[in-house]
Design a protein around this motif. Sequence first.
Motif, PDB file in Angstrom:
ATOM      1  N   VAL A   7      42.183  20.063  29.722  1.00  0.00           N
ATOM      2  CA  VAL A   7      42.957  21.111  30.375  1.00  0.00           C
ATOM      3  C   VAL A   7      43.116  20.735  31.837  1.00  0.00           C
ATOM      4  CG1 VAL A   7      43.061  23.542  31.035  1.00  0.00           C
ATOM      5  CG2 VAL A   7      42.109  22.889  28.804  1.00  0.00           C
ATOM      6  N   THR A   8      44.351  20.567  32.283  1.00  0.00           N
ATOM      7  CA  THR A   8      44.584  20.283  33.703  1.00  0.00           C
ATOM      8  C   THR A   8      44.701  21.600  34.473  1.00  0.00           C
ATOM      9  OG1 THR A   8      47.009  20.284  33.618  1.00  0.00           O
ATOM     10  CG2 THR A   8      45.874  18.228  33.002  1.00  0.00           C
ATOM     11  N   GLY A   9      44.515  21.512  35.782  1.00  0.00           N
ATOM     12  CA  GLY A   9      44.520  22.744  36.567  1.00  0.00           C
ATOM     13  C   GLY A   9      43.348  23.626  36.199  1.00  0.00           C
ATOM     14  N   ALA A  10      42.180  22.999  36.008  1.00  0.00           N
ATOM     15  CA  ALA A  10      41.029  23.678  35.410  1.00  0.00           C
ATOM     16  C   ALA A  10      40.421  24.759  36.277  1.00  0.00           C
ATOM     17  CB  ALA A  10      39.957  22.647  35.049  1.00  0.00           C
ATOM     18  N   THR A  11      40.736  24.782  37.553  1.00  0.00           N
ATOM     19  CA  THR A  11      40.223  25.859  38.416  1.00  0.00           C
ATOM     20  C   THR A  11      41.323  26.854  38.775  1.00  0.00           C
ATOM     21  OG1 THR A  11      40.580  24.460  40.369  1.00  0.00           O
ATOM     22  CG2 THR A  11      38.378  24.438  39.385  1.00  0.00           C
ATOM     23  N   GLY A  12      42.473  26.726  38.143  1.00  0.00           N
ATOM     24  CA  GLY A  12      43.594  27.602  38.432  1.00  0.00           C
ATOM     25  C   GLY A  12      43.550  28.901  37.648  1.00  0.00           C
ATOM     26  N   PHE A  13      44.516  29.752  37.895  1.00  0.00           N
ATOM     27  CA  PHE A  13      44.598  31.081  37.293  1.00  0.00           C
ATOM     28  C   PHE A  13      44.644  31.005  35.764  1.00  0.00           C
ATOM     29  CE2 PHE A  13      47.790  34.516  36.094  1.00  0.00           C
ATOM     30  CZ  PHE A  13      46.852  35.524  36.008  1.00  0.00           C
ATOM     31  N   GLY A 174      46.913  39.165  35.352  1.00  0.00           N
ATOM     32  CA  GLY A 174      45.534  39.188  34.875  1.00  0.00           C
ATOM     33  C   GLY A 174      44.606  39.092  36.065  1.00  0.00           C
ATOM     34  N   GLN A 175      43.317  39.091  35.822  1.00  0.00           N
ATOM     35  CA  GLN A 175      42.364  38.987  36.918  1.00  0.00           C
ATOM     36  C   GLN A 175      42.569  37.691  37.681  1.00  0.00           C
ATOM     37  OE1 GLN A 175      38.248  39.744  36.139  1.00  0.00           O
ATOM     38  NE2 GLN A 175      38.650  41.520  34.854  1.00  0.00           N
ATOM     39  N   GLY A 176      42.681  37.810  38.997  1.00  0.00           N
ATOM     40  CA  GLY A 176      42.878  36.629  39.828  1.00  0.00           C
ATOM     41  C   GLY A 176      44.321  36.287  40.097  1.00  0.00           C
ATOM     42  N   VAL A 177      45.265  37.090  39.597  1.00  0.00           N
ATOM     43  CA  VAL A 177      46.678  36.803  39.823  1.00  0.00           C
ATOM     44  C   VAL A 177      46.993  36.901  41.317  1.00  0.00           C
ATOM     45  CG1 VAL A 177      47.447  39.193  39.509  1.00  0.00           C
ATOM     46  CG2 VAL A 177      49.022  37.318  39.022  1.00  0.00           C
ATOM     47  N   LYS A 178      47.938  36.077  41.752  1.00  0.00           N
ATOM     48  CA  LYS A 178      48.334  36.067  43.157  1.00  0.00           C
ATOM     49  C   LYS A 178      49.824  36.385  43.266  1.00  0.00           C
ATOM     50  CE  LYS A 178      44.772  32.641  44.276  1.00  0.00           C
ATOM     51  NZ  LYS A 178      44.495  31.294  44.837  1.00  0.00           N
ATOM     52  N   GLY A 179      50.404  36.108  44.423  1.00  0.00           N
ATOM     53  CA  GLY A 179      51.835  36.270  44.604  1.00  0.00           C
ATOM     54  C   GLY A 179      52.266  37.716  44.748  1.00  0.00           C
ATOM     55  N   ARG A 309      42.411  45.386  31.783  1.00  0.00           N
ATOM     56  CA  ARG A 309      41.556  44.211  31.948  1.00  0.00           C
ATOM     57  C   ARG A 309      41.777  43.551  33.304  1.00  0.00           C
ATOM     58  NH1 ARG A 309      41.841  41.113  26.020  1.00  0.00           N
ATOM     59  NH2 ARG A 309      41.284  42.949  24.751  1.00  0.00           N
ATOM     60  N   CYS A 310      43.009  43.600  33.779  1.00  0.00           N
ATOM     61  CA  CYS A 310      43.347  42.994  35.066  1.00  0.00           C
ATOM     62  C   CYS A 310      42.532  43.616  36.197  1.00  0.00           C
ATOM     63  CB  CYS A 310      44.842  43.196  35.317  1.00  0.00           C
ATOM     64  SG  CYS A 310      45.496  42.395  36.795  1.00  0.00           S
ATOM     65  N   PHE A 311      42.299  44.919  36.101  1.00  0.00           N
ATOM     66  CA  PHE A 311      41.611  45.631  37.186  1.00  0.00           C
ATOM     67  C   PHE A 311      40.219  46.103  36.788  1.00  0.00           C
ATOM     68  CE2 PHE A 311      46.205  46.345  37.758  1.00  0.00           C
ATOM     69  CZ  PHE A 311      46.357  45.659  38.958  1.00  0.00           C
ATOM     70  N   LYS A 312      39.682  45.567  35.703  1.00  0.00           N
ATOM     71  CA  LYS A 312      38.405  46.047  35.171  1.00  0.00           C
ATOM     72  C   LYS A 312      37.271  45.930  36.193  1.00  0.00           C
ATOM     73  CE  LYS A 312      35.305  45.610  31.196  1.00  0.00           C
ATOM     74  NZ  LYS A 312      34.053  45.502  31.951  1.00  0.00           N
ATOM     75  N   ASN A 313      37.156  44.793  36.843  1.00  0.00           N
ATOM     76  CA  ASN A 313      36.053  44.600  37.794  1.00  0.00           C
ATOM     77  C   ASN A 313      36.112  45.595  38.947  1.00  0.00           C
ATOM     78  OD1 ASN A 313      35.116  42.550  36.239  1.00  0.00           O
ATOM     79  ND2 ASN A 313      35.754  40.884  37.591  1.00  0.00           N
ATOM     80  N   SER A 314      37.315  45.818  39.480  1.00  0.00           N
ATOM     81  CA  SER A 314      37.429  46.754  40.596  1.00  0.00           C
ATOM     82  C   SER A 314      37.132  48.173  40.164  1.00  0.00           C
ATOM     83  CB  SER A 314      38.839  46.670  41.210  1.00  0.00           C
ATOM     84  OG  SER A 314      39.812  47.001  40.239  1.00  0.00           O
TER      85      SER A 314
END
Length: 317
Positions: A7-13, A174-179, A309-314
């Motif tokens: 899997v490339t981009g292994a630390t990405g979103f 999802g969790q960690g989404v940016k932009g 799920r996107c906001f579960k942690n918060s």
Amino acid sequence: MPEGMLVTGATGFIGGQLIRRLADQPSIVVRGAVRATPAGDHSGLIAVGEINGDTDWSEALKGQHAIVHTAARAHIMDDEAADPLTEFRSVNVAGTLNLARQAAAAGVERFVFISSIKVNGEQTTSGHCFTADDVPAPEDPYGISKREAEEGLQQIAEETGLEVVIIRPPLVYGQGVKGNFANMTKLIAKGFPLPLGAIHNKRSLVALDNLLDLIINCIANPAAANQVFLVSDGEDLSTSELLRCVGKAMGQPARLLPVPAKLLQIGATVLGKKAMAQRLLGSLQVDTSKTREMLGWEPPVSVDEGLRRCFKNSQDE
């Protein structure tokens, strides 16, 4: 014997969450490719340096059965590069095709490429949805680079027998989404009023969990070989509806003001924000019938559940 999966981009979103999901499957030994090894525990990761036409993938490709290529130069709203298309081509075209050629030579059987709905175009009209078999019509440098990568991959597949699977997602959340999505959620969280309460467009989007589920299907499903697939949650929403759903998931009701779309469009033009306005005011719908019928796939997560799920942690804090 478990099969190797790179899997490339292994630390990405997308790549980071995909590796976590694949790690739970005993039939797969997953390896993550990154530009540079991060600090701390980096077991299962391999550094390959900058991704371009000269990257050496030989160590990363040893023993790999399939590749999911998520690494890319991402779309940037206000790109400050002197020549954005050249920058996108270096990573998204030359880098992708270099990896695919080396993969074919190393005996990799399948290459799953995460492309973009921007290959189809920027917006749809009422009653029309993008399909996987549309004539591509990318408009911006990012979309053009993704289309050129797709064309190159299809040629490599014909020449070498490498099985190529192309997935074009719309907005992924999802969790960690940016932009822009992350920016909007921050405004909602602060109770900032948004002039988007009278927008009646329709846009497709896809929860990260749904995208990951489709990727995993495409890794092994024989029917996926050398095909292009579109993906979405199957629930198209207006910008107003989406923001209300986001607010509900966050436990912070969205404050939306009913400003007419035409007025917003004029204001965006004056301020030089036409591209941003297009994403907020225009429609972009995708038809996933080919994906569902050919692969027997259905999105396992609804929009409401995906946002939860996107906001579960918060919510839990």
